[in-house]
Design an enzyme around this catalytic site. Sequence first.
Site, PDB file in Angstrom:
ATOM      1  CD  GLU A   1      78.920  51.439   5.832  1.00  0.00           C
ATOM      2  OE1 GLU A   1      77.882  51.158   5.198  1.00  0.00           O
ATOM      3  OE2 GLU A   1      79.836  52.150   5.358  1.00  0.00           O
TER       4      GLU A   1
ATOM      5  CG  HIS B   1      78.716  50.150   1.792  1.00  0.00           C
ATOM      6  ND1 HIS B   1      77.711  50.654   2.586  1.00  0.00           N
ATOM      7  CD2 HIS B   1      78.162  49.961   0.574  1.00  0.00           C
ATOM      8  CE1 HIS B   1      76.594  50.759   1.882  1.00  0.00           C
ATOM      9  NE2 HIS B   1      76.844  50.349   0.664  1.00  0.00           N
TER      10      HIS B   1
ATOM     11  CE  LYS C   1      75.349  45.046  -5.032  1.00  0.00           C
ATOM     12  NZ  LYS C   1      74.671  44.025  -4.182  1.00  0.00           N
TER      13      LYS C   1
ATOM     14  CB  CYS D   1      75.920  53.557  -0.003  1.00  0.00           C
ATOM     15  SG  CYS D   1      75.843  52.562  -1.525  1.00  0.00           S
TER      16      CYS D   1
ATOM     17  CB  SER E   1      77.784  46.698  -2.138  1.00  0.00           C
ATOM     18  OG  SER E   1      76.704  45.822  -2.356  1.00  0.00           O
TER      19      SER E   1
ATOM     20  NE  ARG F   1      71.171  40.823  -0.827  1.00  0.00           N
ATOM     21  CZ  ARG F   1      71.620  42.065  -0.598  1.00  0.00           C
ATOM     22  NH1 ARG F   1      71.416  42.631   0.570  1.00  0.00           N
ATOM     23  NH2 ARG F   1      72.285  42.709  -1.545  1.00  0.00           N
TER      24      ARG F   1
END
Length: 344
Positions: free
Chosen positions: A237, A235, A163, A142, A192, A249
């Site tokens: 992972e 991502h 985003k 990222c 993200s 969040r």
Amino acid sequence: MPIKIPSGLPARDILDSERIFALEKPEAERQRVRPLRLVILNLMPKKIETETQLLRLISKSPLQVEIDFMTTSTHESTHVSADHLVKFYETLDAFRDNYYDGFVVTGAPVEHLAFEQVDYWDEFRAILDWAGSHVFSTMYLCWGAMAALHDRYGVRKVDLPEKLFGVFPQYLQDEYCFLTNGFDEIALQPHSRIAGVDEADVAANPDLQVLTWGPRSGPGLIATRDFSEVFALGHWEYGKYTLAEEYERDMGRGLTNVPFPCNYFPHDDPSLEPLFSWRAHANLLWRNWLNWVYQTTPYDLTEVPRLRAEKRLGTDRSIRHEPGSPRRDGFGPFLRDGYGVIPA
């Protein structure tokens, strides 16, 4: 792991063309085996969560891997105890004389900033310089990928109006690439981020190749021709619930440029369990990368600086393939409805 075949077997040429590791008996007998050495530069705020995600992927390989953790000295982490950092992490000074088979650089929640505004930017660049002569192959994730592409190859960062958030299809660009060997033609990848990379800059650099590409997310996986550097813009992972936690969040912070996560909750219903739809490709990518490093890294890691300087990384067969092209036939799966979900 490689397969061991009789010397002179005709299938060897076909296996080579498909980037499958095959060792004839003399090669196998010359191989010396030792554990792989990896160091992880963890820039994410939640250190323990990221450690767990990465170690989970690394552990799926049958190889024995020794792990060290690196942190920056010019940025104070606030989401992890100082005791954890002191016990498990070291800064660059402790690694300067070490050599590693692999290096992992995580993302960081700073893609909204210009690179020069990141408080550890100078230290980050020094770490990349060190890795350039002390590490056989590096996997960037990222923001780490965007920052390394900018610093090492002049690829510009592109700010996005909102985003890029959710799980997006990536089209395979090379069926027989070592890193994506075994991938389906479509791989799903979580993203993200509020920034991306200039695709024209990537295409103009002959040292770079795009390995997966998506119509909404753009390049998802980029690598150098010798795989000494691998750049994952998404991502793979991430765990099953990571995007949900990030969405909660961001909403709690009142952010207005964060859309509902795409292709994540069945029927876009957050009361339903999210779909963990990228796990298989995540495991395969990391196994492929570790296998590539294992098969091609020198037994004596002090040889890495010379091999890098002479551009002699990789196998003696020196396989260098051309990048594929994104689909141009208008085929766009999974863009309108929940993928793999039977409508109610």
